[in-house]
Scaffold this motif. Structure first.
Motif, PDB file in Angstrom:
ATOM      1  N   TRP A 100       2.352  -0.066  -9.489  1.00  0.00           N
ATOM      2  CA  TRP A 100       3.559  -0.079  -8.674  1.00  0.00           C
ATOM      3  C   TRP A 100       4.395  -1.337  -8.891  1.00  0.00           C
ATOM      4  CZ3 TRP A 100       4.378  -3.338  -4.213  1.00  0.00           C
ATOM      5  CH2 TRP A 100       5.625  -3.120  -3.595  1.00  0.00           C
ATOM      6  N   ILE A 126      -4.879   1.276   1.076  1.00  0.00           N
ATOM      7  CA  ILE A 126      -4.318   2.221   0.109  1.00  0.00           C
ATOM      8  C   ILE A 126      -4.700   3.652   0.478  1.00  0.00           C
ATOM      9  CG2 ILE A 126      -4.668   3.056  -2.248  1.00  0.00           C
ATOM     10  CD1 ILE A 126      -2.715   0.946  -2.423  1.00  0.00           C
ATOM     11  N   THR A 154       2.930   1.516  -3.220  1.00  0.00           N
ATOM     12  CA  THR A 154       2.087   1.988  -4.317  1.00  0.00           C
ATOM     13  C   THR A 154       1.843   3.480  -4.216  1.00  0.00           C
ATOM     14  OG1 THR A 154       0.944  -0.138  -4.529  1.00  0.00           O
ATOM     15  CG2 THR A 154      -0.202   1.802  -5.367  1.00  0.00           C
ATOM     16  N   THR A 155       1.540   3.939  -3.016  1.00  0.00           N
ATOM     17  CA  THR A 155       1.120   5.322  -2.846  1.00  0.00           C
ATOM     18  C   THR A 155       2.266   6.311  -2.979  1.00  0.00           C
ATOM     19  OG1 THR A 155      -0.761   4.672  -1.492  1.00  0.00           O
ATOM     20  CG2 THR A 155      -0.004   6.929  -1.259  1.00  0.00           C
ATOM     21  N   ASN A 183      12.675   2.228  -6.563  1.00  0.00           N
ATOM     22  CA  ASN A 183      11.752   1.670  -5.581  1.00  0.00           C
ATOM     23  C   ASN A 183      12.417   1.573  -4.215  1.00  0.00           C
ATOM     24  OD1 ASN A 183       9.195   0.316  -4.846  1.00  0.00           O
ATOM     25  ND2 ASN A 183      10.514  -1.470  -4.572  1.00  0.00           N
ATOM     26  N   THR A 212      -5.705   3.879  -9.799  1.00  0.00           N
ATOM     27  CA  THR A 212      -4.946   2.939  -8.973  1.00  0.00           C
ATOM     28  C   THR A 212      -5.633   1.589  -8.828  1.00  0.00           C
ATOM     29  OG1 THR A 212      -4.249   4.890  -7.718  1.00  0.00           O
ATOM     30  CG2 THR A 212      -3.697   2.761  -6.781  1.00  0.00           C
ATOM     31  N   THR A 245       0.821  -1.208   0.000  1.00  0.00           N
ATOM     32  CA  THR A 245       0.000   0.000   0.000  1.00  0.00           C
ATOM     33  C   THR A 245       0.859   1.265   0.000  1.00  0.00           C
ATOM     34  OG1 THR A 245      -0.227  -0.341   2.380  1.00  0.00           O
ATOM     35  CG2 THR A 245      -2.078  -0.952   1.018  1.00  0.00           C
ATOM     36  N   TYR A 294       4.897   5.958  -4.814  1.00  0.00           N
ATOM     37  CA  TYR A 294       5.145   6.027  -6.264  1.00  0.00           C
ATOM     38  C   TYR A 294       4.044   6.826  -6.948  1.00  0.00           C
ATOM     39  CZ  TYR A 294       4.856   4.301 -11.104  1.00  0.00           C
ATOM     40  OH  TYR A 294       4.752   4.209 -12.466  1.00  0.00           O
TER      41      TYR A 294
END
Length: 332
Positions: free
Chosen positions: A271, A152, A126-127, A282, A245, A123, A129
């Motif tokens: 992501w 998320i 992903t966020t 990353n 997303t 989560t 990025y």
């Protein structure tokens, strides 16, 4: 090892708690004795063959884990047996042993719990990025987060505040709104359950516009989709960035005339592909997250845990969209 196994496509009730052969780490991999596995919406989809990839069966769902390294494969020098780590596994996490690429494995900070560590990578990875790379979110801008009480969404609230943005969280209940405000949101919008007819869609767009202010939302973070996407897009700022997303409410059809009128962008966020294409970038993001975690600016919020044998119930709870924050399965 013990694992929760998908042998055929279907809902959580089709999963089987069973013994499986212990995995062996390949070159470049680590073998982790799992302590905790966090769940995400892709775990709901992958067992029904509805996700972007379809693992070869039998497999265990669960894409992010934390635990202790049991062994390392050929060529791995960053880790050794006994190291406490968190890792992105894609799948295979709902098991007492799991393998992961060493490139996608990270040291668990000293004193950090495995339950929170398991809930960080997917989560928050992903966020960070999404908001920094794809959304180019800056201090002083306004961020609208849909599904803000989920894993998320909570990560977006916290990272948005860490960056210095004004954050508006959109949720489906007053209970979730309270949780989102506690996580740092400056304002909240409570929307009704879909489907939304034309009048309801217009009304929600008006609520979003009132919450984000007359200049609109510079960034919209949308892991929900469905009937909520168009009202959110209508509240976007001039040259705003709409981040696609996920689709917990279904894949929307956006009226592209709105992008012309606002001169705004619709940007995808994947992501997992980013992390594999650009591992150095990353790792820098994860290092920033760990620093913020240590400073208390972000903290994975785990609302509930289940033992591995009851992991199917955990997936059901996640699928119900009632979860606040993260859902984690432990190997106790």
């Amino acid at each position: 090892m013990k694992a929760l196994i998908s042998r055929k496509p279907g809902p959580p009730d089709t999963l089987e708690y069973a013994e499986m052969p212990d995995p062996v780490p390949a070159a470049g991999e680590v073998l982790i004795r799992t302590e905790a596995c966090a769940l995400n919406f892709p775990d709901v989809l992958v067992i029904e063959d509805k996700y972007q990839y379809r693992p070869e069966r039998p497999f265990a769902p669960g894409g992010e884990v934390a635990g202790v390294i049991e062994a390392v494969g050929e060529g791995v020098t960053r880790f050794k047996a006994g190291d406490r780590v968190m890792a992105d596994t894609r799948f295979g996490g709902m098991a007492t042993l799991a393998t992961a690429s060493a490139e996608e494995t990270f040291a668990l900070p000293e004193g950090a719990s495995a339950v929170e560590g398991a809930a960080l990578l997917f989560t928050y990875g992903t966020t960070i990025y999404a908001l920094l790379d794809r959304g180019e979110l800056k201090a002083g801008e306004t961020l609208l987060v849909l599904g803000a009480a989920g894993g998320i969404g909570m990560s977006a609230v916290e990272i948005g505040k860490a960056v210095g943005a004004r954050v508006v969280g959109a949720v489906s209940s007053e209970e979730k709104a309270a949780a989102v405000r506690e996580a740092g949101a400056d304002a909240t919008v409570v929307y009704g359950r879909g489907p939304l007819d034309k009048d309801a869609s217009k009304a929600l767009a008006a609520e979003f516009k009132a919450a984000v202010g007359e200049n609109g939302a510079n960034v919209v973070y949308d892991p929900v989709g469905g009937d909520y996407a168009e009202p959110a897009l209508r509240s976007i700022a001039w040259e705003g960035r709409y981040l696609v997303t996920g689709f917990t409410a279904g894949i929307p059809r956006l009226p592209l005339n709105l992008t012309l009128l606002k001169s705004c962008d619709v940007r995808g966020v994947f992501w997992g592909a980013f992390a594999r294409r650009f591992p150095e970038k990353n790792r820098a993001h994860i290092a920033q997250l760990i620093a913020w975690w240590g400073e208390g600016k972000v903290r994975p919020r785990v609302s509930r845990t289940w033992p591995l044998a009851e992991g199917a119930e955990a997936i059901k709870h996640l699928a119900s969209r009632q979860a606040i924050g993260k859902v984690v399965v432990t190997m106790d």
